[in-house]
Design a protein around this motif. Structure first.
Motif, PDB file in Angstrom:
ATOM      1  N   SER A  40       0.809  -1.221   0.000  1.00 12.94           N
ATOM      2  CA  SER A  40       0.000   0.000   0.000  1.00 12.94           C
ATOM      3  C   SER A  40       0.842   1.272   0.000  1.00 12.94           C
TER       4      SER A  40
ATOM      5  N   PHE B 268       1.482   4.696  -7.757  1.00  9.17           N
ATOM      6  CA  PHE B 268       0.288   3.919  -8.068  1.00  9.17           C
ATOM      7  C   PHE B 268      -0.905   4.794  -8.412  1.00  9.17           C
ATOM      8  N   ASN B 269      -1.757   4.238  -9.280  1.00  2.51           N
ATOM      9  CA  ASN B 269      -3.009   4.887  -9.634  1.00  2.51           C
ATOM     10  C   ASN B 269      -3.938   3.816 -10.182  1.00  2.51           C
ATOM     11  N   THR B 270      -5.145   4.219 -10.547  1.00  4.07           N
ATOM     12  CA  THR B 270      -6.110   3.228 -11.027  1.00  4.07           C
ATOM     13  C   THR B 270      -6.476   3.475 -12.489  1.00  4.07           C
TER      14      THR B 270
ATOM     15  N   ASN C 110      -9.485   1.786 -15.150  1.00  2.40           N
ATOM     16  CA  ASN C 110     -10.620   0.866 -15.277  1.00  2.40           C
ATOM     17  C   ASN C 110     -10.891   0.124 -13.970  1.00  2.40           C
ATOM     18  N   GLY C 111     -10.750   0.850 -12.862  1.00  3.88           N
ATOM     19  CA  GLY C 111     -11.082   0.290 -11.562  1.00  3.88           C
ATOM     20  C   GLY C 111     -10.038  -0.603 -10.933  1.00  3.88           C
ATOM     21  N   LYS C 112      -8.897  -0.757 -11.579  1.00  5.58           N
ATOM     22  CA  LYS C 112      -7.837  -1.621 -11.060  1.00  5.58           C
ATOM     23  C   LYS C 112      -6.581  -0.797 -10.791  1.00  5.58           C
ATOM     24  N   GLN C 113      -5.894  -1.108  -9.687  1.00  4.36           N
ATOM     25  CA  GLN C 113      -4.689  -0.377  -9.344  1.00  4.36           C
ATOM     26  C   GLN C 113      -3.485  -0.934 -10.108  1.00  4.36           C
ATOM     27  N   TYR C 114      -2.680  -0.003 -10.616  1.00  4.60           N
ATOM     28  CA  TYR C 114      -1.455  -0.376 -11.321  1.00  4.60           C
ATOM     29  C   TYR C 114      -0.294   0.456 -10.781  1.00  4.60           C
TER      30      TYR C 114
ATOM     31  N   ASP D  78       1.049   9.437  -9.202  1.00  3.62           N
ATOM     32  CA  ASP D  78       0.223   9.956  -8.112  1.00  3.62           C
ATOM     33  C   ASP D  78       0.715  11.363  -7.762  1.00  3.62           C
TER      34      ASP D  78
ATOM     35  N   HIS E 169       4.928  -0.307 -16.504  1.00  2.00           N
ATOM     36  CA  HIS E 169       3.953  -0.582 -15.451  1.00  2.00           C
ATOM     37  C   HIS E 169       4.177  -1.947 -14.821  1.00  2.00           C
ATOM     38  N   ASP E 170       3.813  -2.011 -13.553  1.00  2.00           N
ATOM     39  CA  ASP E 170       3.812  -3.243 -12.767  1.00  2.00           C
ATOM     40  C   ASP E 170       5.177  -3.920 -12.690  1.00  2.00           C
TER      41      ASP E 170
END
Length: 234
Positions: A18, A36-38, A40-44, A65, A215-216
């Motif tokens: 987190s 981190f940010n979201t 389509n409703g998913k955190q990446y 962020d 990403h990720d």
């Protein structure tokens, strides 16, 4: 160099954490920052990089962020006792150039290509105060890096950062993580040109020791090959 081995010791647990800002060392002079940010409703996680030089820190891509624009400066200052002296963005999106307005107001030199600045201006966003010279061998404080453009892909203006001394490539959003199951946001992508762009990159740098995906999970190998696989499935 110890970082060659440590990239295999980590797994995707990082991206379940987190903490809003994660900074990890991959070489004595090279660090990856993740925020981190979201979508389509998913955190990446969005991954950038910074380079430690004798004159100060060169930051590649701003935090995704906006609450981390200042904390990343504070963390860097505390860790290295050096200020951020330049901020480069690999393309125009918020996860790369979103912090330009903030850093411009602080008087930190910001850098983007002419095309990226043009896109930012057209969208009413803050532009960089300096223009990137593509292919230039930038030399700052005893360190070197090159910003390259190989063609359209995720966006029309996506660039990469090459550290020749360490053979590290910061791929930005042009390069998908091996964890990625799709191409992500392609609203401004050229999926037909993208494979050719990746192939040009691979031809230019056949001996890359580490690729940082945009990403990720960036800690595995095979990001470039996986990006091509995803494009071929599209």
């Amino acid at each position: 160099m110890y970082w060659i081995g440590i990239i295999f010791l980590f797994s995707t647990f990082l991206y379940a954490q987190s903490a809003p800002l994660i900074i990890e060392q991959i070489h004595s002079k090279v660090f990856v920052h993740s925020t981190f940010n979201t979508f389509n409703g998913k955190q990446y996680a969005a991954n950038g990089m910074y380079l430690v030089t004798k004159k100060g820190i060169v930051l590649f891509d701003t935090p995704w962020d906006k609450t981390q624009y200042q904390p990343i400066l504070d963390s860097i200052q505390k860790k290295h006792l050096l200020p951020v002296i330049a901020v480069f963005a690999s393309h125009s999106h918020e996860d790369r150039a979103g912090g330009f307005e903030y850093y411009n107001k602080m008087g930190i030199p910001t850098y983007a290509t002419k095309e990226t600045n043009s896109i930012l201006k057209a969208n009413g966003k803050a532009i960089a105060t300096n223009v990137i010279e593509l292919g230039k061998n930038y030399k700052i404080g005893g360190e070197r890096f090159i910003i390259e453009y190989f063609g359209k892909g995720h966006t029309s203006d996506n660039t990469v950062v090459w550290l020749p001394k360490y053979q590290i490539l910061n791929g930005g959003c042009l390069v998908k993580s091996t964890d990625a199951t799709d191409l992500g946001y392609i609203g401004e992508a050229d999926v037909n040109a993208w494979p050719k762009t990746i192939q040009k990159l691979m031809n230019q740098y056949p001996k890359i020791k580490l690729v940082i995906a945009g990403h990720d999970n960036w800690k595995m190998q095979g990001h470039l090959e996986h990006t091509l696989k995803l494009l071929n499935q599209n």
